[in-house]
Design an enzyme around this catalytic site. Structure first.
Site: not given
Length: 347
Positions: A151-153, A155, A245
């Site tokens: 997931g982006c978070y 990562t 992010e």
């Protein structure tokens, strides 16, 4: 596969990650997009859905049943969790898969069910899928048939924390992660909370104490450290911007040791930069539109406390760019192929 160019299908091309994968693959010399699926918008052209893609793989969007899978070598799964495994489990065995959803990130199918509220169709397959954090698991990704992109978070968080787990240079009892993401991280679906008037001119936390990226983060930290008791406090916030992010990790340890471990881990990596001590904090604007992650380490005024920042573009390094990086590793190509042409978009 003997051909010089891989034929790719984008599953869920009508979403943000699908569109971003198409955009980035336009620069890839060894991949050609031959199919774009999107059941709800089947019959439209990609340029109708995303005018910015006009002239770049302007394919007709089709249902998955209309794809000629015998002509496809690799599928990028850009579908929501649940929907992704439903389709991936029907694909012919010769098709390599790079999945951007959550459906194959958990080694334990029960952990997936607890986080996402449904049983996994293929518990054995998710147990054997390779977790696609490119910089840390390149050897396992090489030659894999199914890679599950983080997931982006996770990562951003794991790029900061995993190099500190083995050897251990921080106190694992006091990891606090303050995370912030642009609205594209919530997907393109029509949701009241994502409307302009709901997002703009404010910042709000969500998934407080319960966010489903937390067990994904803990899974990897536990595996790397060998300590199944590792837990984190993770709180995400929605910021009124389209993409980007930042994770702010509050740790207990020594700033010099943490910085040295991160520099050592990424000294040969093309997409992760550890800023020199004393540099200004990294900014999401410095990586916007790129596959880069920038990390900054700062001693806190509180004795023994350290603040570490990580910034990425959630749609590129946190999703589509990392997926292409993983495909490069799977195929034995330079991991930067097709991605090293991206410079940050500024302002």
């Amino acid at each position: 596969m003997t051909q010089s160019v891989l034929k790719a299908a984008i599953l869920g091309a009508s979403g943000y990650t699908g569109a971003e994968t198409v955009r980035l693959l336009r620069n890839h010399p060894k991949v050609e997009v031959v199919a774009a699926t999107g059941n709800a918008l089947a019959g439209k052209r990609l340029s109708e859905i995303f005018p910015h893609l006009s002239g770049a793989y302007d394919l007709d969007v089709v249902t998955s049943d209309d794809v000629r899978w015998d002509e496809v070598d690799v599928a990028f799964g850009c579908l929501p969790h649940g929907t992704s495994q439903d389709l991936i489990e029907t694909l012919p065995s010769h098709v390599k898969v790079v999945d951007l959803s959550a459906d194959y990130r958990f080694r334990d199918a029960k952990a997936y069910s607890a986080a996402y509220g449904r049983e996994h169709l293929a518990p054995e397959r998710t147990a054997n899928a390779v977790y696609g954090l490119s910089e840390l698991y390149a050897e396992k990704i090489a030659g894999a048939d199914l890679v599950a992109c983080p997931g982006c978070y996770p990562t951003a968080v794991l790029l900061v924390l995993l190099p500190l787990m083995n050897p251990l240079v921080i106190d694992t009892d006091t990891i606090i992660i303050d995370a912030k993401s642009g609205a594209s991280g919530a997907g393109r679906g029509l949701k009241e909370g994502n409307l302009f008037c709901e997002v703009t001119e404010g910042v709000h936390a969500y998934g407080v104490g319960t966010h489903r990226h937390t067990p994904e983060i803990e899974q990897e930290l536990r595996l790397m450290s060998g300590d199944n008791s590792v837990e984190v406090t993770f709180t995400p916030h929605l910021i009124p911007m389209a993409r980007g992010e930042m994770v702010t990790c509050h740790l207990r340890g020594d700033a010099d040791a943490i910085h040295a471990a991160l520099v050592q881990a990424y000294k040969s990596q093309p997409f992760v930069s550890v800023l020199p001590l004393g540099s200004p904090p990294p900014d999401t604007r410095h990586v916007r539109g790129t596959n880069e992650c920038r990390i900054g380490v700062f001693p806190d005024r509180a004795s023994g406390r350290v603040i570490v920042f990580g910034v990425i573009d959630n749609l590129v390094k946190g999703s589509s760019g990392q997926a292409i990086q993983n495909l490069n590793l799977m195929m034995g190509w330079d991991q930067a192929l097709g991605l090293d042409v991206l410079l940050p978009l500024f302002p």
